[in-house]
Design an enzyme around this catalytic site. Structure first.
Site: not given
Length: 460
Positions: A131-133, A306
């Site tokens: 997941h990008h999180a 991020n």
């Protein structure tokens, strides 16, 4: 969890906004399974975020918390599958598309790894999704580097950190942490207020700064972007992968010849491909909305999370001359990086995180207006191995948060690997689109004095 990561995490409530980042690696032979398992165990101890799961706030507002999963089970996260059919790269990428579209389990650390057997010529592939999180593109490369080695043989003497300690984080604990965050934010807000008061000693300058920032906000938020192309207007929940490669010296040579950066040449090649696709499909537009990440990551930042801002461009599809196109993009990128409000999403993120989930999902959907999102991430510049197998290629694939096409490029040794994830409803002629990207990219590479340095080729 940071506020930006929170927006990505809660955006998954809309199936079209899932933020799964992926990597496909190709090995020259089959890695030793036990060594591969041990490498993942070691890597997850070196980067503890990969043993952590997300604990939501009981109110479903504010930023969630990361907690070491007391039931962390590497047997769940690392899997072994066999490719169907003739073992071609097309079969591999079809499998990876299906795996990428399958949602991650929110009750576990949000990542999975797959060793893919059965490739032609005795090769093996590895598919990683997260997941990008959990991390951004650069952070993912830093983490994957933990699994890689500079030698085919085991290297003794590596540090052996202990497994991270688990902790019991209750709903009350999450609320207490959220309250603590708000309290710690007070000195910063007070400092901003004091700076504002000091600025009033020069009202003319203060007003100028406010006006510049105010004019910048709509541009950064994409409120003044060009309209999306009608050719790419379709949206669905179906992802399709396409991979390309090009000698990295060829991109550097084109950058030197145009006085632009590698990233400008990369964008110029992509947009040249979009131009050709529009021409072939008989639908021409002057520009398309493009978004690029602007990394604000520092050497002190952890691999997880991020550290990005957003730059907005009007992709000059209408410019036929590749040299003029690259220079136009160069100036647009410079302007985007210099926007006073470039970091606005990180600035207002703590407020956004407290919005109700439905409202936050709508806000995250602003990326749906983009026809292209493009990222260029530094890769691993030396020869690497994984559990006794040599890594021949690394193809990255970003998510499709409502946009038509997501392109990501990393360098592996002297090869630039380009992964393109596109919405099957937006790009209805995938083979034609791939050929147009090849032709558009190569016309930019031809600007180099040594045009024979290399060409972009379509892998699959």
């Amino acid at each position: 969890m940071s506020a930006v990561d929170t927006v990505m995490w809660r955006g998954d409530a809309d199936r079209r906004m899932r933020s799964t980042i992926c990597m496909v690696e190709v090995y020259d032979c089959e890695p030793e399974w036990d060594r591969l398992v041990a490498a993942h165990d070691w890597g997850s101890r070196m980067a503890p975020r990969f043993r952590q799961r997300v604990i939501e706030s009981p109110l479903h507002t504010g930023t969630p918390s990361w907690q070491v999963d007391p039931d962390f089970d590497l047997h769940y996260h690392l899997r072994r599958v066999r490719v169907a059919g003739d073992g071609s790269m097309r079969e591999v990428f079809t499998l990876c598309e299906q795996l990428a579209m399958t949602p991650l389990d929110p009750a576990r650390p949000p990542w999975e790894g797959y060793l893919i057997d059965g490739l032609a010529d005795g090769k093996t592939a590895y598919f990683f999704k997260a997941h990008h999180a959990l991390t951004d593109g650069l952070g993912a490369i830093l983490v994957l580097a933990q699994l890689h080695s500079t030698s085919r043989e085991p290297i003794p003497g590596k540090p052996q950190p202990p497994a991270p300690q688990t902790e019991d984080l209750s709903a009350l604990g999450v609320l207490t942490r959220q309250l603590g965050e708000e309290v710690r934010r007070v000195p910063r807000l007070a400092g901003m207020a004091l700076d504002g008061a000091r600025a009033l000693t020069d009202p003319k300058r203060a007003l100028s700064r406010v006006l510049r920032y105010g004019r910048s906000v709509p541009r950064v938020a994409g409120l003044v972007s060009p309209p999306g192309s009608p050719l790419l207007a379709g949206r669905s929940v179906s992802w399709r992968f396409s991979a390309f490669e090009v000698p990295f010296p060829a991109i550097r040579a084109a950058a030197a010849a145009t006085g632009a950066s590698v990233n400008d040449v990369y964008l110029g090649g992509l947009i040249g491909g979009f131009r050709r696709y529009h021409e072939r499909m008989g639908v021409m537009v002057e520009s398309i909305p493009v978004a690029i990440p602007i990394s604000v990551r520092t050497d002190d930042d952890p691999a997880g999370g991020n550290r990005i801002a957003v730059g907005r461009l009007a992709g000059p599809v209408g410019i036929d001359d590749p040299f003029e196109r690259v220079l136009t993009i160069r100036e647009q990128v410079r302007a985007a990086r210099g926007e006073p409000a470039v970091d606005i999403f990180n600035t207002i993120g703590p407020v956004l995180a407290w919005l109700p989930g439905q409202v936050l999902t709508q806000f995250s959907g602003t990326t749906a207006q983009n026809d292209l999102q493009a990222s260029n991430v530094p890769g691993i510049p030396w020869e690497t191995f994984v559990a006794g197998a040599k890594v021949e290629r690394m193809f990255p694939f970003g998510p499709l948060p409502g946009c038509a096409v997501m392109a990501t490029m990393i360098t592996h040794g002297q090869t630039a690997c380009l992964g393109v994830n596109f919405d099957a409803a937006a790009v209805t002629e995938p083979e034609l689109f791939a050929q147009c990207l090849v032709d558009g990219f190569n016309e930019v590479l031809d600007l180099a004095a040594d045009a024979g340095a290399g060409r972009l080729t379509h892998v699959v």
